[in-house]
Motif scaffolding. Sequence first.
Motif, PDB file in Angstrom:
ATOM      1  N   VAL A 132       0.839  -1.202   0.000  1.00  0.00           N
ATOM      2  CA  VAL A 132       0.000   0.000   0.000  1.00  0.00           C
ATOM      3  C   VAL A 132       0.873   1.250   0.000  1.00  0.00           C
ATOM      4  O   VAL A 132       0.684   2.161  -0.816  1.00  0.00           O
ATOM      5  CB  VAL A 132      -0.934   0.011   1.232  1.00  0.00           C
ATOM      6  N   GLU A 182       3.879   1.482  -0.884  1.00  0.00           N
ATOM      7  CA  GLU A 182       4.633   1.517  -2.128  1.00  0.00           C
ATOM      8  C   GLU A 182       3.781   2.111  -3.249  1.00  0.00           C
ATOM      9  O   GLU A 182       4.259   2.905  -4.046  1.00  0.00           O
ATOM     10  CB  GLU A 182       5.081   0.101  -2.484  1.00  0.00           C
ATOM     11  N   SER A 183       2.529   1.749  -3.265  1.00  0.00           N
ATOM     12  CA  SER A 183       1.690   2.243  -4.350  1.00  0.00           C
ATOM     13  C   SER A 183       1.358   3.726  -4.177  1.00  0.00           C
ATOM     14  O   SER A 183       0.885   4.370  -5.103  1.00  0.00           O
ATOM     15  CB  SER A 183       0.414   1.410  -4.462  1.00  0.00           C
ATOM     16  N   HIS A 184       1.633   4.265  -3.018  1.00  0.00           N
ATOM     17  CA  HIS A 184       1.470   5.706  -2.835  1.00  0.00           C
ATOM     18  C   HIS A 184       2.811   6.424  -2.917  1.00  0.00           C
ATOM     19  O   HIS A 184       2.897   7.634  -2.660  1.00  0.00           O
ATOM     20  CB  HIS A 184       0.806   6.004  -1.493  1.00  0.00           C
ATOM     21  N   ASP A 191       2.749  10.434  -3.627  1.00  0.00           N
ATOM     22  CA  ASP A 191       1.530  10.599  -4.399  1.00  0.00           C
ATOM     23  C   ASP A 191       0.665  11.615  -3.659  1.00  0.00           C
ATOM     24  O   ASP A 191      -0.363  11.266  -3.098  1.00  0.00           O
ATOM     25  CB  ASP A 191       0.861   9.224  -4.405  1.00  0.00           C
ATOM     26  N   VAL A 192       1.086  12.872  -3.682  1.00  0.00           N
ATOM     27  CA  VAL A 192       0.476  13.857  -2.779  1.00  0.00           C
ATOM     28  C   VAL A 192      -0.999  14.125  -3.023  1.00  0.00           C
ATOM     29  O   VAL A 192      -1.661  14.726  -2.184  1.00  0.00           O
ATOM     30  CB  VAL A 192       1.210  15.212  -2.829  1.00  0.00           C
ATOM     31  N   SER A 194      -3.151  11.732  -3.508  1.00  0.00           N
ATOM     32  CA  SER A 194      -3.950  10.610  -3.032  1.00  0.00           C
ATOM     33  C   SER A 194      -4.584  10.935  -1.685  1.00  0.00           C
ATOM     34  O   SER A 194      -3.955  11.504  -0.801  1.00  0.00           O
ATOM     35  CB  SER A 194      -3.074   9.370  -2.924  1.00  0.00           C
ATOM     36  N   SER A 239      -5.757   0.011  -3.221  1.00  0.00           N
ATOM     37  CA  SER A 239      -5.300   1.288  -2.665  1.00  0.00           C
ATOM     38  C   SER A 239      -5.527   2.434  -3.646  1.00  0.00           C
ATOM     39  O   SER A 239      -5.425   3.594  -3.283  1.00  0.00           O
ATOM     40  CB  SER A 239      -3.834   1.194  -2.245  1.00  0.00           C
ATOM     41  N   ASP A 299      -9.229   6.660  -7.568  1.00  0.00           N
ATOM     42  CA  ASP A 299      -8.274   7.669  -7.145  1.00  0.00           C
ATOM     43  C   ASP A 299      -7.758   8.364  -8.404  1.00  0.00           C
ATOM     44  O   ASP A 299      -6.604   8.205  -8.791  1.00  0.00           O
ATOM     45  CB  ASP A 299      -7.137   6.891  -6.473  1.00  0.00           C
TER      46      ASP A 299
END
Lengths: 232, 232
Positions: free
Chosen positions: A55, A57-59, A79-80, A82, B58, B79
């Motif tokens: 999670v 990592e995906s952000h 990923d600001v 998100s 996510s 998202d």
Amino acid sequence: MANPAVARVGRDTISETLGREIVDGVHQPGAVLTLESLQQRFGVSRTVARDSVKVLESHGLLYSKRRIGLVVTAAKHWDVMSPSVIAWRLASADARGAFFELTQLRIAVETEAAALAAARRTEVQAHQMLDLAATMRRLGESEQLTEFITADIAFHRLMLEAGGNSMFAALADVVAEVLTGRTKHGLMPTRPMPEALDAHDGVARAIADQDPREARRYMEVLVAEVRSALEE
Amino acid sequence: MANPAVARVGRDTISETLGREIVDGVHQPGAVLTLESLQQRFGVSRTVARDSVKVLESHGLLYSKRRIGLVVTAAKHWDVMSPSVIAWRLASADARGAFFELTQLRIAVETEAAALAAARRTEVQAHQMLDLAATMRRLGESEQLTEFITADIAFHRLMLEAGGNSMFAALADVVAEVLTGRTKHGLMPTRPMPEALDAHDGVARAIADQDPREARRYMEVLVAEVRSALEE
DNA sequence: CAGAGCCAAACATCACACCTTTAGTCCTTA
DNA sequence: TAAGGACTAAAGGTGTGATGTTTGGCTCTG
């Protein structure tokens, strides 16, 4: 139960906790964690630790590298936009900074969104918009601040959605956050200014009239107030 | 090798593939997948399937529910600001729609970003900005379109970063995508219009002069052109 | 001192077992 | 007959141990 000695945590709590910590600067960019350390710390198995890492990592808050571990990344890679990252930032030590950035984003998007809404709104939306503006006036003038903010949020959400641009609509939560947060950060008068009420009215009317130019103009009035409050 | 009969895929490919498929409407909202089906389809173990799901989850493309499976969510929950989702949308059947939305977002943000950059830019950034504007003029007038776009992207990225708002900076990639994509979507003249070149110059000068009002004004000229191209 | 080669660390993946939740069914009962 | 409770099985959630794979760094050699 696998390990009664360690305080077990709920599944989502791990990525939540780590996310907040990273955003908060507890783990500096370049810092290295390991799955093992997470397992130890949270008393969970590799499976759960990996899930949480995935999670984050995906952000973009970290990346995992073989032979190395989990490397915390610099803020510029986050990923600001998100929602999760926004929430973490708003809960961090630099909440105020995050709030300002969000406000600027809001300011930027809403003028355009107003114009777009004027061009694309449905008949129903037009009515709702006018209603909400009227409600805001009533609540604002009677100083029912909490209810006023609720109506304000509904107004802005409706406007953002009426334009039909999903990216604008996605910012509705951000705007809600900003509107709510204004009181916390001392950017909200106890009684909404009459000019603000007029401007909301103006936006609603312009959107109902399908007049993008006017909608933009009134929104710019609104936004100018917010901006000047920011700069104080 | 565990299973030579099934086309094994690289690890990240699974969430990539599924992400694109969902965005593309292959799996309608409400559709249900199962981990088992993913394992079968991609010839991977549960661990990998779960990892991929976590990523999609996510980003809001689906959620997993016990006893049910993996439920694909409606677009409104995606998202949409996340780089991955943006990429998937731009690769989807509705690439054009996504491109338009991105362009509107860009338009919205850049006027504000120009003003912010004027207030916050460093000395170095001011010079780079003027340089890039000059480069753009030279390349534009000699019709070196590819190089022109490169400079254009650099110009806008610099401006977005100069404001010091990380959320604006995060949109640099979006803007790059939009600027590159303009040719693909027939929104780009073979030769940049002189007014556009003048406007870039104007923005650069205003930012160098630390004049937010002027920066915004020139950016609005730029943006007005883009907007009118959109509406054709 | 440079480069090839080896080693060990840490993630990546797999297989399998067991736990937990819960939609749906069926059966009881008022 | 309808309301409600108990049961069941499906599907994800979690835990574990083994094995694969990459790769930073150390060692050994020429």
